[in-house]
Design a protein around this motif. Structure first.
Motif, mmCIF file in Angstrom:
data_model
loop_
_atom_site.group_PDB
_atom_site.id
_atom_site.type_symbol
_atom_site.label_atom_id
_atom_site.label_comp_id
_atom_site.label_asym_id
_atom_site.label_seq_id
_atom_site.Cartn_x
_atom_site.Cartn_y
_atom_site.Cartn_z
ATOM 1 N N ALA A 145 61.608 -8.149 -90.932
ATOM 2 C CA ALA A 145 62.133 -6.896 -91.473
ATOM 3 C C ALA A 145 61.506 -6.571 -92.818
ATOM 4 C CB ALA A 145 63.644 -6.977 -91.618
ATOM 5 N N SER A 146 61.195 -7.621 -93.605
ATOM 6 C CA SER A 146 60.602 -7.427 -94.935
ATOM 7 C C SER A 146 59.267 -8.163 -95.013
ATOM 8 C CB SER A 146 61.574 -7.916 -96.011
ATOM 9 O OG SER A 146 62.769 -7.157 -96.001
ATOM 10 N N SER A 147 58.736 -8.281 -96.205
ATOM 11 C CA SER A 147 57.365 -8.751 -96.392
ATOM 12 C C SER A 147 57.244 -10.270 -96.285
ATOM 13 C CB SER A 147 56.844 -8.284 -97.750
ATOM 14 O OG SER A 147 56.767 -6.876 -97.805
ATOM 15 N N VAL A 148 55.974 -10.730 -96.281
ATOM 16 C CA VAL A 148 55.650 -12.143 -96.265
ATOM 17 C C VAL A 148 54.641 -12.401 -97.376
ATOM 18 C CG1 VAL A 148 53.801 -11.825 -94.555
ATOM 19 C CG2 VAL A 148 54.831 -14.084 -94.849
ATOM 20 N N GLY A 149 54.736 -13.580 -97.997
ATOM 21 C CA GLY A 149 53.787 -13.927 -99.047
ATOM 22 C C GLY A 149 53.790 -15.419 -99.293
ATOM 23 N N SER A 150 52.744 -15.906 -99.964
ATOM 24 C CA SER A 150 52.648 -17.322 -100.287
ATOM 25 C C SER A 150 51.842 -17.513 -101.561
ATOM 26 C CB SER A 150 51.992 -18.098 -99.140
ATOM 27 O OG SER A 150 51.898 -19.473 -99.457
ATOM 28 N N HIS A 151 52.340 -18.365 -102.436
ATOM 29 C CA HIS A 151 51.669 -18.707 -103.691
ATOM 30 C C HIS A 151 52.211 -20.076 -104.126
ATOM 31 C CE1 HIS A 151 49.879 -18.220 -107.657
ATOM 32 N NE2 HIS A 151 51.038 -18.623 -108.167
ATOM 33 N N GLU A 152 51.377 -21.014 -104.408
ATOM 34 C CA GLU A 152 50.016 -20.954 -104.903
ATOM 35 C C GLU A 152 48.966 -20.832 -103.803
ATOM 36 O OE1 GLU A 152 49.673 -24.653 -106.938
ATOM 37 O OE2 GLU A 152 50.926 -24.004 -108.601
ATOM 38 N N THR A 153 49.210 -21.387 -102.649
ATOM 39 C CA THR A 153 48.252 -21.279 -101.559
ATOM 40 C C THR A 153 48.527 -19.991 -100.790
ATOM 41 O OG1 THR A 153 48.184 -23.697 -101.343
ATOM 42 C CG2 THR A 153 47.322 -22.394 -99.500
ATOM 43 N N PRO A 154 47.596 -19.023 -100.831
ATOM 44 C CA PRO A 154 47.874 -17.707 -100.232
ATOM 45 C C PRO A 154 47.539 -17.608 -98.756
ATOM 46 C CG PRO A 154 45.785 -17.630 -101.370
ATOM 47 C CD PRO A 154 46.312 -19.028 -101.562
ATOM 48 N N THR A 155 47.252 -18.729 -98.100
ATOM 49 C CA THR A 155 46.823 -18.709 -96.708
ATOM 50 C C THR A 155 47.974 -18.343 -95.776
ATOM 51 O OG1 THR A 155 45.247 -20.476 -97.219
ATOM 52 C CG2 THR A 155 45.697 -20.024 -94.887
ATOM 53 N N ILE A 156 47.815 -17.245 -95.039
ATOM 54 C CA ILE A 156 48.807 -16.827 -94.052
ATOM 55 C C ILE A 156 48.070 -16.609 -92.737
ATOM 56 C CG2 ILE A 156 50.490 -15.065 -93.389
ATOM 57 C CD1 ILE A 156 51.043 -14.622 -96.341
ATOM 58 N N THR A 157 48.343 -17.460 -91.751
ATOM 59 C CA THR A 157 47.630 -17.396 -90.483
ATOM 60 C C THR A 157 48.607 -17.133 -89.343
ATOM 61 O OG1 THR A 157 47.810 -19.797 -90.154
ATOM 62 C CG2 THR A 157 45.857 -18.988 -91.304
ATOM 63 N N THR A 158 48.175 -16.329 -88.383
ATOM 64 C CA THR A 158 48.985 -16.041 -87.208
ATOM 65 C C THR A 158 48.082 -15.736 -86.035
ATOM 66 O OG1 THR A 158 50.679 -14.572 -86.286
ATOM 67 C CG2 THR A 158 49.196 -13.620 -87.933
#
Length: 377
Positions: free
Chosen positions: A68-81
């Motif tokens: 429904a809302s956003s996705v994010g990642s830090h410190e490692t910004p890798t988002i795989t799908t």
């Protein structure tokens, strides 16, 4: 002479009657206070509220996952799908950008606030029970487990807050569920997890999950809430995460079925590859490796985001330290509790209840005494 003999007696009877009635009138208020004296306060999520998923060391998804809302990642910004996320209106993949970094800092603050909430009831590792959970702060010194279903009862109020503090892990079995009733709302439910959370296949869960390390949602687990991990990875598999919308005003009644969530338009799907390429930041091989961090006996953590994007968790609150690596196993960093599980009242709420009962007894004694005096006994 008769007036002189009986006037003081009448005066005393009047005083006793007035005092007795006054004490009895206090009883409903005191008993009500017993039920509400330890209601928890909501946890401020800041900008983390705009995310369905936040991670520290990357997000991995398999299958069609709806956010429904956003996705994010830090410190490692890798988002795989392997399949594009299905986002709700206005939601997107922020990877490790400035929006995500601000949200991660707000998440850290929220985690510490939840960990520091004063416990109203100690609970065993297994949360499943017949009695509903009323508003309050429930603490397990080590892991929390959920098999079957539990009910959170808002007591007729939309503002009822539930905080569950797990000293180490939170694990649900397949098809486990959390049910809301009598005004309870998912937005006011918080799960502070001292290490990592794992949700079994088909789990139906509600609330904001604030994990120290990682979060794993297995196949078809659904959520009305948020999955927010401070330092580890978030792993998804064909999941649905709905926004925990909050109603305001008078509470009461039974909440709508869990399937009633924020509508999500499939046309808003955005390929995760549209975000910053993982090779532009920390090497993808770092995804899934939890930041070296220490936990605390209360589960509290501290961290500072540097300009270079490095977040330190070495200055920890508490006395029990742990090194956390991405092997899926974390040592217990629970909160020691001296309270007893009192599901219906919440620990120290018994004090005003006891006072109310004593007031009732005192009022009855005074009234009986006045009556006896009037009869010349």
């Amino acid at each position: 002479m008769s007036l002189l003999n009986h006037s003081p007696s009448r005066s005393r009877r009047a005083v006793r009657l007035t005092a007795g009635i006054g004490l009895l009138a206090l009883v409903p208020f005191l008993i009500s206070t017993a039920n509400t004296a330890h209601a928890a306060d909501p946890i401020g999520l800041g900008t983390a509220e705009d995310f369905s998923v936040l991670a520290g060391s990357g997000v991995t998804n398999t299958g069609v996952t709806t956010l429904a809302s956003s996705v994010g990642s830090h410190e490692t910004p890798t988002i795989t799908t392997d399949t594009p996320f299905v986002f709700g209106p206005g939601a997107t993949n922020h990877a490790g950008n400035a929006v995500t970094q601000t949200a991660k800092a707000d998440l850290l603050t929220a985690y510490n606030e939840a960990a520091g909430a004063a416990s109203t009831s100690a609970v065993p590792a297994e949360l499943n029970r017949e009695l509903p959970y009323l508003a309050g702060v429930y603490t397990a010194t080590s892991e929390m487990q959920l098999t079957g279903s539990i009910t959170l009862d808002g007591g007729g109020s939309n503002d009822s807050v539930f905080i569950f503090q797990a000293g180490s892990t939170l694990i649900t079995s397949s098809n486990a569920s959390v049910i809301l009733t009598n005004g309870a709302q998912a937005c006011n439910v918080y799960w502070q997890v001292g290490s990592s959370a794992t949700f079994g296949t088909g789990t139906s869960f509600v609330g904001n999950v604030l994990a120290h390390t990682s979060i794993t949602a297995t196949t078809s687990a659904t959520f009305e809430g948020r999955l927010l991990a401070n330092f580890g990875a978030v792993t998804l598999d064909t999941n649905t995460i709905r926004d925990p919308g909050c109603e305001t005003g008078p509470g009461g009644g039974t909440d709508t079925d869990a399937t009633d969530g924020a509508a999500i338009d499939a046309t808003d799907a955005t390929d995760a590859t549209d975000a910053t390429d993982a090779t532009d930041a920390t090497d993808a091989t770092d995804a899934g490796t939890d930041a070296d961090s220490a936990g605390a006996s209360a589960g509290s953590i501290t961290g500072t985001t540097t300009e270079a994007g490095a977040q330190s968790a070495d200055n920890q609150l508490g006395t029990q330290a742990q090194d956390s690596t991405d092997n899926g196993t974390d040592s217990a960093i629970g909160t020691d509790s001296t309270t007893t599980d009192l599901p219906n009242t919440g620990g120290a709420g018994l004090l005003p209840l006891l006072i109310g009962l004593l007031a009732a007894a005192g009022g009855i004694v005074l009234i009986v005494s006045a009556a006896r005096t009037s009869r010349g006994v």
